[in-house]
Motif scaffolding. Structure first.
Motif, mmCIF file in Angstrom:
data_model
loop_
_atom_site.group_PDB
_atom_site.id
_atom_site.type_symbol
_atom_site.label_atom_id
_atom_site.label_comp_id
_atom_site.label_asym_id
_atom_site.label_seq_id
_atom_site.Cartn_x
_atom_site.Cartn_y
_atom_site.Cartn_z
ATOM 1 N N PHE A 29 0.783 -1.210 0.000
ATOM 2 C CA PHE A 29 0.000 0.000 0.000
ATOM 3 C C PHE A 29 0.828 1.281 0.000
ATOM 4 C CE2 PHE A 29 -3.945 -1.512 -0.445
ATOM 5 C CZ PHE A 29 -4.773 -1.723 0.643
ATOM 6 N N HIS A 30 2.077 1.174 0.328
ATOM 7 C CA HIS A 30 2.869 2.381 0.534
ATOM 8 C C HIS A 30 2.804 3.293 -0.684
ATOM 9 C CE1 HIS A 30 5.827 5.012 2.199
ATOM 10 N NE2 HIS A 30 6.600 4.888 1.128
ATOM 11 N N ASN A 52 -4.639 8.449 1.422
ATOM 12 C CA ASN A 52 -3.310 8.360 0.841
ATOM 13 C C ASN A 52 -2.425 7.666 1.875
ATOM 14 O OD1 ASN A 52 -0.589 8.942 0.092
ATOM 15 N ND2 ASN A 52 -1.331 10.631 -1.178
ATOM 16 N N THR A 53 -1.993 6.455 1.562
ATOM 17 C CA THR A 53 -1.224 5.686 2.542
ATOM 18 C C THR A 53 0.184 6.236 2.711
ATOM 19 O OG1 THR A 53 -0.423 4.126 0.894
ATOM 20 C CG2 THR A 53 -2.521 3.620 1.939
ATOM 21 N N GLY A 56 -0.957 10.130 4.495
ATOM 22 C CA GLY A 56 -2.052 10.053 5.458
ATOM 23 C C GLY A 56 -3.252 10.922 5.145
ATOM 24 N N VAL A 72 -6.233 2.711 7.614
ATOM 25 C CA VAL A 72 -5.361 1.751 6.943
ATOM 26 C C VAL A 72 -4.521 1.015 7.972
ATOM 27 C CG1 VAL A 72 -3.557 3.482 6.547
ATOM 28 C CG2 VAL A 72 -3.632 1.429 5.112
ATOM 29 N N ASN A 74 -1.207 -0.835 7.481
ATOM 30 C CA ASN A 74 -0.186 -1.128 6.477
ATOM 31 C C ASN A 74 0.405 -2.522 6.657
ATOM 32 O OD1 ASN A 74 0.012 1.276 4.781
ATOM 33 N ND2 ASN A 74 0.603 2.325 6.661
ATOM 34 N N ASN A 77 -1.854 -4.677 4.965
ATOM 35 C CA ASN A 77 -2.152 -4.260 3.583
ATOM 36 C C ASN A 77 -3.659 -4.154 3.358
ATOM 37 O OD1 ASN A 77 -0.123 -3.490 1.774
ATOM 38 N ND2 ASN A 77 -0.637 -5.131 0.349
ATOM 39 N N VAL A 79 -7.269 -1.651 3.961
ATOM 40 C CA VAL A 79 -7.948 -0.395 4.268
ATOM 41 C C VAL A 79 -9.348 -0.734 4.748
ATOM 42 C CG1 VAL A 79 -8.956 1.677 3.248
ATOM 43 C CG2 VAL A 79 -6.601 1.064 2.738
#
Length: 126
Positions: A29-30, A52-53, A56, A72, A74, A77, A79
Motif C-alpha cells: 500500500f505504501h 493516501n497511505t 495520510g 489503513v 499497512n 495491507n 484499508v
C-alpha cells in the motif's frame, strides 16, 4: 498478480454499523491512494472516501463526514471503511480501488484508479 478484495458487507438495520475491508495482494500500500466508491441501484457510481497511505491524507464525501471513517493497516495491507449510524440511503455496492499516489491526480474520479476490488453489497433497512 495485483488484487483487491472487498468484504464486510451485509444486511444492517438503520443506525447500525458495519466495517468494510479492502485487502490488497500483489503490491504494498505504501504511497498508494485507496478509494471507496459506492453504487446504489439505479444510480451513478459515487465517490465515498479515499486515503493516501503515503502522507495520510483522508477525504470524505461531505454528507458522510462524521458517520464514515477510513483507516489503513499497512502491516495487513488492508484499508477499512467504518460505517456508523447507517441509513437506508447508504444501501449500495461498495467497491475499493487503488492508484499510485501522484500529485494532482483527481482521486474523486473512479476513472483515475487502475486497480479495483469486486464490490461488497451493503443493505440498510429502515
Amino acid at each position: 498478480e495485483v488484487q483487491l478484495q472487498a468484504s464486510g458487507g451485509g444486511l444492517g438495520a438503520g443506525w447500525g454499523s458495519l466495517r468494510l475491508s479492502c485487502a490488497a495482494s500483489g503490491f504494498t500500500f505504501h504511497d498508494y491512494v485507496i478509494g471507496w466508491f459506492r453504487q446504489a441501484p439505479g444510480k451513478e457510481r459515487e465517490w465515498v472516501s479515499h486515503i493516501n497511505t503515503g502522507d495520510g491524507t483522508i477525504e470524505y464525501l461531505d454528507s458522510l463526514k462524521g458517520r464514515f471513517t477510513i483507516s489503513v493497516d499497512n502491516a495487513m495491507n488492508t484499508v477499512f471503511l467504518q460505517m456508523n449510524s447507517q441509513r437506508p440511503e447508504d444501501t449500495a455496492v461498495y467497491s475499493c480501488a487503488a492508484i499510485k499516489s501522484i500529485h494532482l491526480r483527481d482521486y474523486y474520479d473512479y476513472a483515475t484508479y487502475n486497480y479495483w476490488g469486486q464490490g461488497t453489497l451493503v443493505t440498510v433497512s429502515s
